[in-house]
Design an enzyme around this catalytic site. Sequence first.
Site, PDB file in Angstrom:
ATOM      1  N   ASP A 260       0.531  -1.103  -0.042  1.00  0.00           N
ATOM      2  CA  ASP A 260       0.258   0.249  -0.495  1.00  0.00           C
ATOM      3  C   ASP A 260       0.876   0.933   0.034  1.00  0.00           C
ATOM      4  O   ASP A 260       0.463   2.313  -0.097  1.00  0.00           O
ATOM      5  CB  ASP A 260      -0.727   0.153   1.207  1.00  0.00           C
ATOM      6  CG  ASP A 260      -0.727   0.248   2.619  1.00  0.00           C
ATOM      7  OD1 ASP A 260       1.338  -0.047   2.646  1.00  0.00           O
ATOM      8  OD2 ASP A 260      -1.177  -0.103   3.105  1.00  0.00           O
TER       9      ASP A 260
ATOM     10  N   ASP B 299       7.465   3.052  21.654  1.00  0.00           N
ATOM     11  CA  ASP B 299       8.294   4.461  21.796  1.00  0.00           C
ATOM     12  C   ASP B 299       6.577   4.699  22.460  1.00  0.00           C
ATOM     13  O   ASP B 299       5.695   4.485  21.366  1.00  0.00           O
ATOM     14  CB  ASP B 299       7.607   4.571  20.207  1.00  0.00           C
ATOM     15  CG  ASP B 299       8.309   5.693  20.282  1.00  0.00           C
ATOM     16  OD1 ASP B 299       8.045   6.960  21.528  1.00  0.00           O
ATOM     17  OD2 ASP B 299       9.051   6.631  18.664  1.00  0.00           O
TER      18      ASP B 299
ATOM     19  N   ASP C 216       8.629   9.325  24.307  1.00  0.00           N
ATOM     20  CA  ASP C 216       8.167  10.845  23.595  1.00  0.00           C
ATOM     21  C   ASP C 216       8.586  12.194  24.810  1.00  0.00           C
ATOM     22  O   ASP C 216       7.235  11.976  25.595  1.00  0.00           O
ATOM     23  CB  ASP C 216       7.400  10.730  22.928  1.00  0.00           C
ATOM     24  CG  ASP C 216       7.795  12.166  21.938  1.00  0.00           C
ATOM     25  OD1 ASP C 216       8.167  11.920  20.950  1.00  0.00           O
ATOM     26  OD2 ASP C 216       6.529  12.467  21.944  1.00  0.00           O
TER      27      ASP C 216
ATOM     28  N   GLU D 285      12.982  11.304  26.251  1.00  0.00           N
ATOM     29  CA  GLU D 285      13.683  12.408  24.979  1.00  0.00           C
ATOM     30  C   GLU D 285      13.493  12.923  25.877  1.00  0.00           C
ATOM     31  O   GLU D 285      11.858  13.591  26.666  1.00  0.00           O
ATOM     32  CB  GLU D 285      12.772  12.381  24.012  1.00  0.00           C
ATOM     33  CG  GLU D 285      12.703  13.094  23.146  1.00  0.00           C
ATOM     34  CD  GLU D 285      12.123  13.586  22.106  1.00  0.00           C
ATOM     35  OE1 GLU D 285      12.372  13.507  20.761  1.00  0.00           O
ATOM     36  OE2 GLU D 285      10.881  13.386  21.978  1.00  0.00           O
TER      37      GLU D 285
ATOM     38  N   ASP E 101      13.481  12.798  12.716  1.00  0.00           N
ATOM     39  CA  ASP E 101      13.410  13.875  13.272  1.00  0.00           C
ATOM     40  C   ASP E 101      14.526  14.818  12.927  1.00  0.00           C
ATOM     41  O   ASP E 101      14.569  16.446  12.904  1.00  0.00           O
ATOM     42  CB  ASP E 101      12.410  14.479  15.110  1.00  0.00           C
ATOM     43  CG  ASP E 101      11.777  14.159  15.321  1.00  0.00           C
ATOM     44  OD1 ASP E 101      10.438  13.264  14.789  1.00  0.00           O
ATOM     45  OD2 ASP E 101      11.499  13.589  16.894  1.00  0.00           O
TER      46      ASP E 101
HETATM   47  C1  NOJ Z   1       9.120  13.790  19.619  1.00  0.00           C
HETATM   48  C2  NOJ Z   1       9.183  13.110  18.474  1.00  0.00           C
HETATM   49  O1  NOJ Z   1      10.348  12.581  18.405  1.00  0.00           O
HETATM   50  C3  NOJ Z   1       8.232  13.808  17.383  1.00  0.00           C
HETATM   51  O2  NOJ Z   1       8.695  12.509  16.054  1.00  0.00           O
HETATM   52  C4  NOJ Z   1       6.708  14.100  17.299  1.00  0.00           C
HETATM   53  O3  NOJ Z   1       6.240  15.335  16.575  1.00  0.00           O
HETATM   54  C5  NOJ Z   1       7.384  14.694  18.434  1.00  0.00           C
HETATM   55  N1  NOJ Z   1       7.336  14.753  19.734  1.00  0.00           N
HETATM   56  C6  NOJ Z   1       5.614  15.088  19.171  1.00  0.00           C
HETATM   57  O4  NOJ Z   1       5.315  13.582  19.492  1.00  0.00           O
END
Ligand code: NOJ
Length: 584
Positions: free
Chosen positions: A53, A126, A234, A285, A359
């Site tokens: 997909d 995550d 996160d 994080e 990111d």
């Molecule tokens: C950190 C994450 O790594 C990122 O990808 C996300 O957009 C933001 N937190 C919000 O969850």
Amino acid sequence: MPDEPAPAPTALPSRMPNALSSTMPTMADPAPWWKTSVVYQVYPRSFADGDGDGIGDLPGLIARLDHIHDLGADILWVSPFYPSPQADNGYDVSDYQDVDPLFGTLADVDRLIAELHARGMKLVIDIVVNHTSDAHPWFVESRSSADNPKRDWYWWRPPREGFALGDPGAEPTEWQSFFSGSTWEPDAQAGAYYLHLFERRQPDLNWENPQVRAAVHDMLRWWLDRGVDGFRFDVINLVSKSIAADGSGWFFNGPRIHEFLHEMNRESWAGRRIAGGGAVFTVGETPNASVEDARLYTDPTRGEVDMVFQFEHMGVDHGPGGRYDVRPVDWVAMKEVLDRWQRGLAEVGWNSLYWCNHDQPRPVSRYGAGDTAYRDSSAKALATVLHLQRGTPFVYQGEELGMANYPFTSLDQLDDVESRNWARAALARGVDPAQVLAAVNVQSRDHARTPMQWDAGPHAGFTTGTPWLPVNPDHVRVNAAAQRADPDSVLAHYRRLIALRRQLPVLVDGRFELLLPDHPHVVAFTRRLGSEALLVVANLGSEPAQVELPDSWADSTVLLASGMPSAPLPWGRLAPWEARIHAS
Ligand code: NOJ
């Protein structure tokens, strides 16, 4: 993770010792298994598509596990695969205990766990609990009425006194979202604002409410019962907020953060053993965490998390305007940051080591030689510098191939909500469209999200359908199939670095000492443990370099080298992008 929103928090982060840990000391794991581990991160959308997909999924990932295993990584971190409207590609979760049909089923997660464990590997999932999706039933209920029992699960606030909802200046604080615009969304039906540090479809949970925290703990235990081995949290240092009626407050490393983390640890995983023995692995994080904050988060006696993702080194090429205010990489500044973190966590605490994740742009384009003759040498040199530090290395999918940024030619090609919102706001401010595109071409999160390059065939072997994001045209040269059997490939270099970590205790525990702090592009340092010592030296520039290195190393064994010219250069002379590891 983008730069922090402006304006800066109005109060300082708490440096108070963790009150709970002083009354309840936690047993530190005597020899944590993850200190010798290497983590491989998969962004499931972009890794491998099993059903054609155009979007990667869990069956696709399972079919490619041998790639990660052959690399030598032993922990797999998978970005969110839960049900989600995908406003932020799954970082907007609408059900924490299921799998989005886009990615598969819970049975696929069970199979992933079993396949990993059969290979002696672990799974880290995550956990996104600073916020939910606005489609999460908790938020739907919370929004439905002021007296709903879940009203207080989110941050609802009236307009500032003397203002009506939606008036400019009526927002409860002046915070700017990570994804552009105010952090406060007016809700006409509620007659109030709700807080969203990220996109407006990602409302922030109110961790002040003990029911919210208990629901998070329950959910974590449920995943552990299912067999996962750990969690990546996160933006976890944003969950404690201070919001005063006069509009002051802050949310980085907030007033109750250590209490919340310790409680989550105690209630969810403390004392649990994962399959095969060992403790549960956790990484938080933590944007805007200082070395001192990180020491508190990761001091094993405090029972919070095992390691952090800190962001200071990611900000070295950001100007005062944030990540899209792009500056050249200043290696002297970078070395100062890396050295400070190495020294700061030398006695207590632990760090993660990363150049990339979902990111961040691709390291070979951001810090390396880009698509030049030195591309591969630069990918190897950057990897050497990272993997030889103290900490747990993270490899982001495709980094081990030296994948590069995508050459975007139009803003319409962007998918990422953060880049799109930033570009829209910049254009509205009158920034030249060419400049906007240029910034995005350096920094967009989409560079990390183009499909994994498996082979030179159609869509790089990622999918038989139409990929959700374009495949980098360089996949015909840069792909896993081409590198697998090539002993000189970037992939082979990563394999060797990872193998070294398993063989050499000095690499795991050795003391770090930076050399040549003022050289503009040579990174050099030693690691020492007992009688073992390593010297790492890398020229991160496309010009040769001449440096003063201690003569005592001149005749030492070279454990691993890359970018070396065929005829060795005199001691202290380095070819462009040459990197070496010496052992005494
Ligand atoms: C950190 C994450 O790594 C990122 O990808 C996300 O957009 C933001 N937190 C919000 O969850």
